[in-house]
Design a protein around this motif. Structure first.
Motif, PDB file in Angstrom:
ATOM      1  N   ALA A   1       1.658   2.389  -3.701  1.00  0.00           N
ATOM      2  CA  ALA A   1       0.496   2.570  -4.577  1.00  0.00           C
ATOM      3  C   ALA A   1      -0.251   3.807  -4.099  1.00  0.00           C
ATOM      4  CB  ALA A   1      -0.406   1.353  -4.502  1.00  0.00           C
ATOM      5  N   PHE A   2      -0.867   4.507  -5.026  1.00  0.00           N
ATOM      6  CA  PHE A   2      -1.568   5.732  -4.649  1.00  0.00           C
ATOM      7  C   PHE A   2      -2.919   5.748  -5.352  1.00  0.00           C
ATOM      8  CE2 PHE A   2      -2.634  10.212  -4.688  1.00  0.00           C
ATOM      9  CZ  PHE A   2      -2.297  10.588  -3.405  1.00  0.00           C
TER      10      PHE A   2
ATOM     11  N   ASP B   1       0.817  -1.216   0.000  1.00  0.00           N
ATOM     12  CA  ASP B   1       0.000   0.000   0.000  1.00  0.00           C
ATOM     13  C   ASP B   1       0.848   1.262   0.000  1.00  0.00           C
ATOM     14  OD1 ASP B   1      -1.129  -2.318   1.483  1.00  0.00           O
ATOM     15  OD2 ASP B   1      -2.969  -1.168   1.232  1.00  0.00           O
ATOM     16  N   SER B   2       2.117   1.134   0.344  1.00  0.00           N
ATOM     17  CA  SER B   2       2.924   2.351   0.444  1.00  0.00           C
ATOM     18  C   SER B   2       3.559   2.736  -0.891  1.00  0.00           C
ATOM     19  CB  SER B   2       3.998   2.196   1.525  1.00  0.00           C
ATOM     20  OG  SER B   2       4.872   1.158   1.202  1.00  0.00           O
TER      21      SER B   2
END
Lengths: 434, 434
Positions: free
Chosen positions: A63-64, A60-61
């Motif tokens: 990906a935005f 998740d870090s």
């Protein structure tokens, strides 16, 4: 697709990677309607995928969420869809959620893994172009070690602990380095009942040096760094086949390995419907002019990895990397606005700011146009540049905290099998017994 | 399973949840061989699963690799496996990776979702007991909104934006609150072309108040908080059926909803092979004495959610929560060591330190034995306690950073569909058209 018809010209962008986002951002608050289409609802920061695959960062870090980029912007639309084909004569695209007309179409679909036509290689090797694929690699690495624990057959155990990475470009080099650091710092602690020295990391390169798009000095130091970390480097070697157990090469050398990661090439991620004259068979890219206009069209553009713009300096197109993609995207936004106003367009010229690759802790290589350096300072620059390039403040902070933690503790803590990699072709001596 | 035979007594623990880990930790550096078996290679901090489901936290930050806990410990073994059954007469368990004998067996398998025998409810509703399940909910929520955008049929769109949560315990309340905050702060920005006011959050409770295991004051305030956030609370209502489209209840009330989250009950996660006399039909738990010894056995123990210890204060067993599980685990470790030394055992007595639930930003309810409070301070205490209880320094830091970010920015940034939730039973008007 429920996009309102307005009097504004509609610009449809296919793909939310570096190139697509650069165009979209350049069109903010202008008199155009922008529709961005992607098959994921997030932008992926691909240069750090290898850290997800090796448990250093959470997915998740890097990906935005794409919608967040368009928060508070008028006449901006995001749609989660796959584009099936372009219908140039109707100025329309056909997608999984219906058709949509466009005034201008920007194809920024990026690249796909190139298996060079081998069905076996496509079926049995792992690729690392997306977050889910990286998570599959992460699961598989750990699953292999869990399985290696259980067998007393030495050949089986060695195959489960043998990792073959095909392709000595930045992806292959960075992944090999990260695996080597897992071998050194983490796996012996996690698996005290396995002899981790038996773990092999083989990096196979077709040409005569790693990172062959960089300087010879960078190649040399990268090879030194990897060798010191215990990676076996094979140069001038081609992989011809892999049946899930044995890697066959262009000479007698074979590898018995449960995991083969394919980082040996990319090809443009084409979409159907373009004129044949616009397509370049060999690299799977789309031929564009100096304004990124697709050959034979007057309102379809291609940018980034999927576009091939031939110039004196780059006769076969620009390197398939983030930097040219971003620069093309930025310029295309300006040129689109100029086109709409009937103004003169500016041709693209790639400003090569250099390239870099990291091998591991305190070890990286950086080629700037006038200055080449390696080692700790290069590693520091690499980290800074990547942190700075990540989209989103939260992502920057979380990645930074993870890097600090991993650095201080010699650890990579996200070694979790959140979704097991279940492929019926997967090498497993237990499944065979059953 | 390749566990070496030693002269030390072997204690096998099934399950790496709160209970199992507490036993394992209590046995560190003692003269025993410990084997921990879990179907995941990580410990899940279940109290924060609802934040993963609603995009507030990344999954990796509430999971902790089980092997890391045993780094540097001798005679500790972890095995990733599913236990099929216990063979008490042979002092052996049968698992997906082979059989294993034990001297003492600790069953700490926790709980599973209780669908009360309804196949339809099991098939069509979402559960939230594990990280993958929470990620499925996260994907489904976003997929629903992406789909709601595309339809012009009002009934379809409303169903896609209608969320029904069944069960008004802490899980249901916390999830409803988090969804309500998404509705308020994030969804209107992400979906400006949808009328998010039409989104409904229905929380259905069988009894006459939410959080009915807590004080009446806590229930009252939780209901107030949720009502103010726009959650529709239905009390004294039972769900009888759900066919993927319509929720049927015990009276005429029905709900047309694409998403139903089932938090209405848990049951012990039993394993096969135990004597019938040890099993409690109704709650699916295992009957144990005051030393957590399974009724009818002299070397099999059950602790945590799966164990039911009848006492004067808790005639039907302790609440199925983290606190009793941890306390039982700690005591069992001591009692196991006492048993091995022929010393006297200590009976278990639950030290109820209170309970709490959070509803949202600045809103929580806390019941301590002598002090009950609600609102901002309760919320602060809730955060502190949960942060402190998380395993791993990295996880604490990452969760803290995310909370600070989410608090300041009114945001939840991990709203990514990393793996789409693809269930053929899923409500989708597009699939039906196809």
């Amino acid at each position: 697709m429920n996009i309102p018809e307005t009097s504004l010209p509609r610009i449809v962008i296919i793909g939310g990677g570096f190139a697509g986002l650069a165009v979209a951002k350049g069109l903010e608050k202008k008199d155009v309607q922008v529709v961005l289409i992607d098959k994921h609802n997030y932008h992926t920061f691909q240069p750090l995928l290898y850290q997800v695959a090796t448990g250093g960062l959470e997915p998740d870090s890097i990906a935005f969420p794409l919608r967040k980029i368009f928060n508070n912007l008028e006449d901006y639309y995001f749609r989660l869809a796959e584009v099936h084909q372009v219908l140039p004569h109707k100025n329309e695209i056909e997608t999984s959620i219906g058709n949509l007309t466009y005034d201008h179409l920007v194809i920024a679909t990026g690249s796909a893994t190139n298996f060079f036509g081998s069905e076996n290689i496509e079926k049995y090797t792992m690729e690392m172009k997306s977050v889910p694929q990286s998570l599959n690699i992460r699961s598989l690495i750990i699953e292999n070690f869990e399985e290696a624990l259980l067998t007393s057959d030495l050949a089986e155990r060695n195959a489960l602990m043998n990792f073959v990475i095909v392709g000595g470009g930045p992806t292959g080099v960075e992944l090999a380095g990260a695996l080597a650091e897992m071998k050194k710092g983490i796996l012996p602690k996690d698996y005290p009942d396995l002899d981790i020295r038996q773990m092999q990391i083989n990096l196979i390169q077709g040409s005569d040096r790693l990172l062959d798009a960089m300087s010879k000095k960078a190649s040399k130091r990268a090879e030194d760094f990897l060798t010191r970390l215990g990676v076996d480097i094979w140069k001038n070697l081609y992989v011809n086949d892999y049946d899930g157990k044995t890697v066959h090469t262009n000479n007698d050398k074979t590898f018995e390995a449960a995991t083969v990661i394919w980082a040996a090439g990319v090809t443009g991620e084409l979409i159907n419907g373009l004129d044949a004259e616009a397509l370049i068979e060999r690299a799977g890219r789309i031929k564009v002019d100096a304004h990124n206009l697709v050959v034979g069209s007057d309102n379809i553009y291609a940018i980034g990895d999927v576009a091939s713009m031939s110039s004196e300096e780059y006769p076969h197109g620009h390197p398939m990397m983030a930097r040219p993609a971003i620069q093309q995207g930025k310029l295309l936004a300006k040129n689109l606005l100029a086109t709409l106003k009937g103004k003169k367009l500016k041709p693209f010229k790639y400003n090569d700011k250099g390239s870099m690759a990291t091998i591991g802790r305190n070890k990286a290589v950086v080629d700037l146009p006038n200055f080449k350096f390696q080692g700790f300072f290069a590693w520091f620059v690499w980290m800074f540049v990547h942190l700075f390039s990540l989209i989103g403040f939260r992502n920057k902070v979380i990645v930074f905290m993870n890097w600090v933690y991993n650095y201080i503790r010699f650890d990579r803590e996200t070694r979790l099998i959140i979704r097991p990699f279940k492929n019926k072709n997967k090498y497993s001596f237990r499944d065979e017994d059953a």
